[in-house]
Structures are given as C-alpha cells and as structure tokens.
Design a protein around this motif. Structure first.
Motif, PDB file in Angstrom:
ATOM      1  N   GLU A   1       0.832  -1.197   0.000  1.00 20.99           N
ATOM      2  CA  GLU A   1       0.000   0.000   0.000  1.00 20.99           C
ATOM      3  C   GLU A   1       0.869   1.250   0.000  1.00 20.99           C
ATOM      4  O   GLU A   1       1.987   1.240   0.507  1.00 20.99           O
ATOM      5  CB  GLU A   1      -0.907   0.017   1.232  1.00 20.99           C
ATOM      6  N   SER A   2       0.302   2.323  -0.506  1.00 18.91           N
ATOM      7  CA  SER A   2       0.948   3.626  -0.437  1.00 18.91           C
ATOM      8  C   SER A   2      -0.120   4.713  -0.487  1.00 18.91           C
ATOM      9  O   SER A   2      -1.256   4.448  -0.895  1.00 18.91           O
ATOM     10  CB  SER A   2       1.947   3.815  -1.579  1.00 18.91           C
TER      11      SER A   2
ATOM     12  N   GLY B   1      -1.025   6.939   2.173  1.00 16.71           N
ATOM     13  CA  GLY B   1      -1.600   7.461   3.405  1.00 16.71           C
ATOM     14  C   GLY B   1      -0.895   8.719   3.852  1.00 16.71           C
ATOM     15  O   GLY B   1       0.092   9.148   3.259  1.00 16.71           O
TER      16      GLY B   1
ATOM     17  N   LEU C   1      -5.187   6.415  -2.079  1.00 18.35           N
ATOM     18  CA  LEU C   1      -4.429   5.238  -1.688  1.00 18.35           C
ATOM     19  C   LEU C   1      -4.247   4.313  -2.887  1.00 18.35           C
ATOM     20  O   LEU C   1      -5.120   4.225  -3.746  1.00 18.35           O
ATOM     21  CB  LEU C   1      -5.146   4.481  -0.574  1.00 18.35           C
TER      22      LEU C   1
ATOM     23  N   CYS D   1      -2.674   0.257  -3.955  1.00 18.87           N
ATOM     24  CA  CYS D   1      -2.260  -1.051  -3.452  1.00 18.87           C
ATOM     25  C   CYS D   1      -1.965  -1.946  -4.638  1.00 18.87           C
ATOM     26  O   CYS D   1      -2.853  -2.177  -5.475  1.00 18.87           O
ATOM     27  CB  CYS D   1      -3.339  -1.664  -2.577  1.00 18.87           C
TER      28      CYS D   1
ATOM     29  N   TRP E   1     -10.604  -2.404   0.238  1.00 15.48           N
ATOM     30  CA  TRP E   1     -10.005  -1.698   1.364  1.00 15.48           C
ATOM     31  C   TRP E   1     -10.889  -1.863   2.600  1.00 15.48           C
ATOM     32  O   TRP E   1     -12.117  -1.740   2.514  1.00 15.48           O
ATOM     33  CB  TRP E   1      -9.877  -0.204   1.045  1.00 15.48           C
TER      34      TRP E   1
ATOM     35  N   VAL F   1      -6.246   3.118  10.280  1.00 11.19           N
ATOM     36  CA  VAL F   1      -5.298   2.389   9.441  1.00 11.19           C
ATOM     37  C   VAL F   1      -6.101   1.715   8.345  1.00 11.19           C
ATOM     38  O   VAL F   1      -7.082   1.008   8.619  1.00 11.19           O
ATOM     39  CB  VAL F   1      -4.497   1.348  10.243  1.00 11.19           C
TER      40      VAL F   1
ATOM     41  N   TYR G   1      -6.334  -0.914   5.283  1.00  8.92           N
ATOM     42  CA  TYR G   1      -5.731  -2.158   4.835  1.00  8.92           C
ATOM     43  C   TYR G   1      -6.267  -2.553   3.469  1.00  8.92           C
ATOM     44  O   TYR G   1      -7.485  -2.549   3.242  1.00  8.92           O
ATOM     45  CB  TYR G   1      -6.032  -3.290   5.816  1.00  8.92           C
TER      46      TYR G   1
ATOM     47  N   GLN H   1      -0.006  -4.488   4.812  1.00 13.07           N
ATOM     48  CA  GLN H   1       0.403  -4.171   6.183  1.00 13.07           C
ATOM     49  C   GLN H   1      -0.344  -2.967   6.743  1.00 13.07           C
ATOM     50  O   GLN H   1      -0.293  -2.739   7.950  1.00 13.07           O
ATOM     51  CB  GLN H   1       1.911  -3.932   6.240  1.00 13.07           C
TER      52      GLN H   1
ATOM     53  N   THR I   1      -1.849   1.251   5.951  1.00 15.30           N
ATOM     54  CA  THR I   1      -1.301   2.599   5.831  1.00 15.30           C
ATOM     55  C   THR I   1      -2.170   3.547   6.656  1.00 15.30           C
ATOM     56  O   THR I   1      -3.401   3.468   6.627  1.00 15.30           O
ATOM     57  CB  THR I   1      -1.231   3.047   4.353  1.00 15.30           C
ATOM     58  N   GLN I   2      -1.523   4.424   7.393  1.00 16.50           N
ATOM     59  CA  GLN I   2      -2.231   5.314   8.312  1.00 16.50           C
ATOM     60  C   GLN I   2      -2.808   6.507   7.560  1.00 16.50           C
ATOM     61  O   GLN I   2      -2.104   7.164   6.771  1.00 16.50           O
ATOM     62  CB  GLN I   2      -1.301   5.813   9.410  1.00 16.50           C
TER      63      GLN I   2
END
Length: 121
Positions: free
Chosen positions: A6-7, A9, A20, A22, A36, A92, A94, A113, A115-116
């Motif tokens: 993921e990216s 956040g 976001l 993924c 998600w 978070v 996912y 994993q 992303t916040q």
C-alpha cells in the motif's frame, strides 16, 4: 509468495483528499475481488470499499458518495480516492485481495500491512 503493498496514506485536513494505492505482486494465477478495510483504535475492522473481477463496486455506508474505488486489472492494482475527508475517517487502511495462486487452488484472502490515514479537524 503474494504481497500487497500500500501507499498514499498521510495527514490531511478535514475536507481534503487522499488517494491510496495497493499493488499485488508475486506468483498469482488470478486476482479476484480487491478492496479496502479500515480500523480505528478501539473499533473493529470495517469494509470501506471493494471491487470485483467484473468491476462491481461495493461501499461502506459511511463513505458512499465520498470515496471511489478503481482498479487496474493489468497491474493488479487497486486505488481508493478519498474526498471530503472527515476526522472520523482516521484509521489504518488495509488493502485486501482474493488471490488464486494456481488454477487448482481456491481463492484466498491476502492483506497488506496497512497505511495510516489521519484527518485533522
């Protein structure tokens, strides 16, 4: 081994937007539904949005009309465009995907994993 990365956040003010991404990678025969979920402290993990293999979308009630899920089938990548963000969207996030590793095995869920996403008021 299947991996979801993921990216996107981060921290944003209320009313702002984030996107976001993924990407699923590894040895895969097919990728079915991607989606998600999110989990805020003290809360259960909840569905945000999902998109299946033919493009059918499903949204959680709290995000419908504000978030949009899309997918690049060639790149096995799913996106979540989040607009009009609210402090209660803080969680978070996912990514998940149903993956068949071989044509003989059933689809199994894989998770990133997380992303916040933090929305300030």
């Amino acid at each position: 081994q299947v991996q979801l990365v993921e990216s996107g956040g981060g921290l944003v003010q209320a009313g702002g937007s984030l996107r976001l991404s993924c990407a699923a990678s590894g040895s895969m025969f097919s990728v079915n539904t991607m989606g998600w979920y999110r989990q805020a402290p003290g809360n259960q993990r909840e569905l945000v949005a999902s998109i299946d293999i033919i493009g059918l979308r499903n949204y959680g009630d709290s995000v419908r009309g504000r978030f949009t899920i899309s997918r690049d089938y060639e790149r096995n990548t799913v996106y979540l465009q989040m607009n009009s963000l609210k402090p209660e969207d803080t969680a978070v996030y996912y990514c998940t995907a149903g993956v068949k590793v071989t044509m003989y095995q059933p689809s199994q869920p894989y998770w990133g994993q997380g992303t916040q996403v933090t929305v300030s008021s």
